[in-house]
Structures are given as structure tokens and as C-alpha cells.
Design a protein around this motif. Sequence first.
Motif, PDB file in Angstrom:
ATOM      1  N   UNK A   1       0.819  -1.213   0.000  1.00 48.33           N
ATOM      2  CA  UNK A   1       0.000   0.000   0.000  1.00 48.33           C
ATOM      3  C   UNK A   1       0.847   1.255   0.000  1.00 48.33           C
ATOM      4  N   UNK A   2       2.051   1.167   0.575  1.00 44.31           N
ATOM      5  CA  UNK A   2       2.924   2.338   0.633  1.00 44.31           C
ATOM      6  C   UNK A   2       3.759   2.514  -0.626  1.00 44.31           C
ATOM      7  N   UNK A   3       3.859   1.468  -1.444  1.00 47.35           N
ATOM      8  CA  UNK A   3       4.545   1.596  -2.733  1.00 47.35           C
ATOM      9  C   UNK A   3       3.811   2.611  -3.618  1.00 47.35           C
ATOM     10  N   UNK A   4       2.529   2.806  -3.364  1.00 50.00           N
ATOM     11  CA  UNK A   4       1.750   3.790  -4.125  1.00 50.00           C
ATOM     12  C   UNK A   4       2.240   5.215  -3.879  1.00 50.00           C
ATOM     13  N   UNK A   5       3.001   5.424  -2.803  1.00 52.38           N
ATOM     14  CA  UNK A   5       3.516   6.758  -2.458  1.00 52.38           C
ATOM     15  C   UNK A   5       2.407   7.796  -2.397  1.00 52.38           C
ATOM     16  N   UNK A   6       1.284   7.410  -1.802  1.00 55.27           N
ATOM     17  CA  UNK A   6       0.173   8.330  -1.640  1.00 55.27           C
ATOM     18  C   UNK A   6      -0.788   8.375  -2.806  1.00 55.27           C
ATOM     19  N   UNK A   7      -0.421   7.762  -3.933  1.00 53.22           N
ATOM     20  CA  UNK A   7      -1.310   7.740  -5.096  1.00 53.22           C
ATOM     21  C   UNK A   7      -2.367   6.640  -4.931  1.00 53.22           C
ATOM     22  N   UNK A   8      -3.408   6.707  -5.727  1.00 52.80           N
ATOM     23  CA  UNK A   8      -4.460   5.687  -5.654  1.00 52.80           C
ATOM     24  C   UNK A   8      -4.285   4.595  -6.702  1.00 52.80           C
ATOM     25  N   UNK A   9      -3.454   4.846  -7.731  1.00 52.81           N
ATOM     26  CA  UNK A   9      -3.285   3.889  -8.816  1.00 52.81           C
ATOM     27  C   UNK A   9      -1.801   3.585  -9.014  1.00 52.81           C
ATOM     28  N   UNK A  10      -1.508   2.322  -9.348  1.00 50.72           N
ATOM     29  CA  UNK A  10      -0.117   1.894  -9.465  1.00 50.72           C
ATOM     30  C   UNK A  10       0.037   0.944 -10.647  1.00 50.72           C
ATOM     31  N   UNK A  11       1.020   1.226 -11.497  1.00 48.26           N
ATOM     32  CA  UNK A  11       1.409   0.325 -12.579  1.00 48.26           C
ATOM     33  C   UNK A  11       2.713  -0.340 -12.164  1.00 48.26           C
ATOM     34  N   UNK A  12       2.776  -1.654 -12.249  1.00 51.41           N
ATOM     35  CA  UNK A  12       3.973  -2.403 -11.859  1.00 51.41           C
ATOM     36  C   UNK A  12       4.486  -3.197 -13.055  1.00 51.41           C
ATOM     37  N   UNK A  13       5.751  -2.990 -13.386  1.00 49.86           N
ATOM     38  CA  UNK A  13       6.396  -3.828 -14.396  1.00 49.86           C
ATOM     39  C   UNK A  13       7.229  -4.877 -13.679  1.00 49.86           C
ATOM     40  N   UNK A  14       6.963  -6.140 -13.958  1.00 45.66           N
ATOM     41  CA  UNK A  14       7.742  -7.242 -13.382  1.00 45.66           C
ATOM     42  C   UNK A  14       8.939  -7.513 -14.277  1.00 45.66           C
ATOM     43  N   UNK A  15      10.112  -7.139 -13.793  1.00 48.92           N
ATOM     44  CA  UNK A  15      11.370  -7.259 -14.538  1.00 48.92           C
ATOM     45  C   UNK A  15      11.943  -8.655 -14.312  1.00 48.92           C
ATOM     46  N   UNK A  16      12.199  -9.391 -15.376  1.00 51.92           N
ATOM     47  CA  UNK A  16      12.776 -10.727 -15.252  1.00 51.92           C
ATOM     48  C   UNK A  16      14.125 -10.643 -14.541  1.00 51.92           C
ATOM     49  N   UNK A  17      14.437 -11.691 -13.758  1.00 47.32           N
ATOM     50  CA  UNK A  17      15.689 -11.699 -13.008  1.00 47.32           C
ATOM     51  C   UNK A  17      16.263 -13.108 -12.975  1.00 47.32           C
ATOM     52  N   UNK A  18      17.559 -13.204 -13.302  1.00 49.37           N
ATOM     53  CA  UNK A  18      18.248 -14.487 -13.304  1.00 49.37           C
ATOM     54  C   UNK A  18      19.420 -14.414 -12.329  1.00 49.37           C
ATOM     55  N   UNK A  19      19.353 -15.169 -11.231  1.00 55.05           N
ATOM     56  CA  UNK A  19      20.391 -15.083 -10.185  1.00 55.05           C
ATOM     57  C   UNK A  19      21.789 -15.315 -10.747  1.00 55.05           C
ATOM     58  N   UNK A  20      22.725 -14.480 -10.297  1.00 55.06           N
ATOM     59  CA  UNK A  20      24.115 -14.656 -10.675  1.00 55.06           C
ATOM     60  C   UNK A  20      24.492 -14.097 -12.029  1.00 55.06           C
ATOM     61  N   UNK A  21      23.523 -13.584 -12.784  1.00 53.93           N
ATOM     62  CA  UNK A  21      23.831 -13.053 -14.112  1.00 53.93           C
ATOM     63  C   UNK A  21      24.243 -11.580 -14.029  1.00 53.93           C
ATOM     64  N   UNK A  22      25.306 -11.234 -14.734  1.00 62.38           N
ATOM     65  CA  UNK A  22      25.735  -9.833 -14.753  1.00 62.38           C
ATOM     66  C   UNK A  22      24.763  -8.966 -15.522  1.00 62.38           C
TER      67      UNK A  22
ATOM     68  N   UNK B   1       8.528 -15.072 -16.396  1.00 60.68           N
ATOM     69  CA  UNK B   1       8.627 -14.019 -17.392  1.00 60.68           C
ATOM     70  C   UNK B   1       8.285 -12.648 -16.855  1.00 60.68           C
ATOM     71  N   UNK B   2       8.210 -11.693 -17.781  1.00 66.52           N
ATOM     72  CA  UNK B   2       7.888 -10.316 -17.454  1.00 66.52           C
ATOM     73  C   UNK B   2       6.382 -10.117 -17.538  1.00 66.52           C
ATOM     74  N   UNK B   3       5.927  -8.982 -17.089  1.00 66.42           N
ATOM     75  CA  UNK B   3       4.508  -8.670 -17.187  1.00 66.42           C
ATOM     76  C   UNK B   3       4.206  -7.304 -16.621  1.00 66.42           C
ATOM     77  N   UNK B   4       2.997  -6.857 -16.846  1.00 67.63           N
ATOM     78  CA  UNK B   4       2.523  -5.581 -16.317  1.00 67.63           C
ATOM     79  C   UNK B   4       1.237  -5.827 -15.540  1.00 67.63           C
TER      80      UNK B   4
ATOM     81  N   UNK C   1      -1.172  -8.027 -18.057  1.00 66.24           N
ATOM     82  CA  UNK C   1      -0.831  -8.518 -19.386  1.00 66.24           C
ATOM     83  C   UNK C   1       0.628  -8.949 -19.392  1.00 66.24           C
ATOM     84  N   UNK C   2       0.998  -9.720 -20.411  1.00 63.04           N
ATOM     85  CA  UNK C   2       2.398 -10.099 -20.598  1.00 63.04           C
ATOM     86  C   UNK C   2       2.625 -10.329 -22.088  1.00 63.04           C
ATOM     87  N   UNK C   3       3.793 -10.864 -22.443  1.00 65.19           N
ATOM     88  CA  UNK C   3       4.086 -11.099 -23.853  1.00 65.19           C
ATOM     89  C   UNK C   3       3.936  -9.823 -24.674  1.00 65.19           C
ATOM     90  N   UNK C   4       3.363  -9.963 -25.850  1.00 65.13           N
ATOM     91  CA  UNK C   4       3.221  -8.813 -26.734  1.00 65.13           C
ATOM     92  C   UNK C   4       2.166  -7.824 -26.257  1.00 65.13           C
TER      93      UNK C   4
END
Length: 234
Positions: free
Chosen positions: A68-89, A158-161, A177-180
Motif C-alpha cells: 500500500x505504501x509503494x503507491x507513495x500516496x497515489x491511488x493507482x499503481x502500474x507495476x512492471x515485473x522485470x525478469x531476473x536471473x540469479x548470478x547473471x551480470x 517471465x515479465x509482465x505488467x 498482461x504479458x508477452x506482446x
Amino acid sequence: MREDSVSTNPLPSVVDIDTWRTELEALRIREKAATRELDAIAAQRRRLPMVELPDYTLEGEDGPVRLADVFAGKSQLVVYSHMWFPGEEWQCPGCTGFTSQFTRLEFLDLYDARFVIVTQGPIDEALAYKRRVGNRMPWYSTANSPFGADIDAPPGGGFGVNVFLRDGDTVYRTWHTNGRGVEQLTHTFPLIDLLPYGRQEDWQDVPTGWPQSPTYNRWPSSKDIAATYGSPNP
């Protein structure tokens, strides 16, 4: 083109201005129909039901933070899920390139909204990667929370929004949503699709002889993005 000059490049046919305008207007009918369909889709999206979420805790630059605090006081939030691979530079070049576009998000303040990145990577590693590639968005980690998996971005996934709505301390998930489906949020592909040769990827429908190469072949790598936008001493 000079009469004695013969091009060996694949080119569209050359016509008179009246023929060109006729062809353009025929295309414009389809473009306007697509715009109206996108308006109708957006109207349906605004009428989607939503689902109430638990009180998740994520990790931010300043430590643990409630969703709830990630909204930083806003009422709406868009989140992009960034893919992550452990140990990769270098993490996913698609995610790295997509999120590198967003350098000026203040306009969302006028719509009572915020746009952030959430990744499965540990927060210290995620923030170091953010600096390395010159990313300007706020980052959060869900490495110690089921939040990522619950919004269809599990570890190794994978990634997504996702879009969320906050009412007081209660958060609801409204869209995903995800993919294209993520393409509608980028300015790169719409610009490239205007070009005569388009994306030049081998899956696209193009005239015979048009330049084509394997999908992703022309995308910049994460290392390329870091060289362009990142900090030399992250």
C-alpha cells in the motif's frame, strides 16, 4: 533518382501523388477503425472487476515497505515485473530496454498514479543493476515475498505488467498482461512500425526482398544499454 541510376535496394513502388493519396486514405480507414477498437477495449478494461490482495511487504531502497505504501500516496499503481536471473551480470535485454525508455514519469502525478519496477532479484543487486544500466524508475524486490508469484511473475518466470488500485490501506489488482500485450506501453515499436522496412524481423509479413533477420537480432543488449545510459561506476 537520376535516370541513369539503378538502385539495388528493395523499394516500394513509385506512383504519382494522387495514387499515393488514394492508397494512404484506404489505409487510414483501417487505422481509424483500429483506433476506435482500442478505445472500445479501454472502455471494457475500465469495467473489469478487481480482486482484493493481501497486505504484502516488499523491499525498497530504504528497506521493507508495504504494498500500500509503494503507491507513495497515489491511488493507482502500474507495476512492471522485470525478469531476473540469479548470478547473471546482465539481466533480460528486453526488460532492460523496455524500462530504460521511462525517464519522465511525472505526468502520472496528474492522474493520481505511479509506475514502478518489481523484480525477484535481491534489492541490493537490483539497485546495483539499475545504476549499471542507467535505469531511472523506482525499483522494489519481491525476493522475500509471494507477491511476484501471485501476480504471475514467479522466480525464473517471465515479465509482465499489472495495475493496482488502492482504497485506504486496501489494494486491489485490476489488470494484467504479458508477452506482446506489453507492446502498447512502449514507444519504440510504434515508431519502428511506421518505417517502410518495419522491425525487419523474420516473422513479419513484408514484401518480397524486404530486409529481414531473426527476431530480437536488432534489439540492443543490456550491455549496450549500460554503455549508452549507465553509470561507469555503479
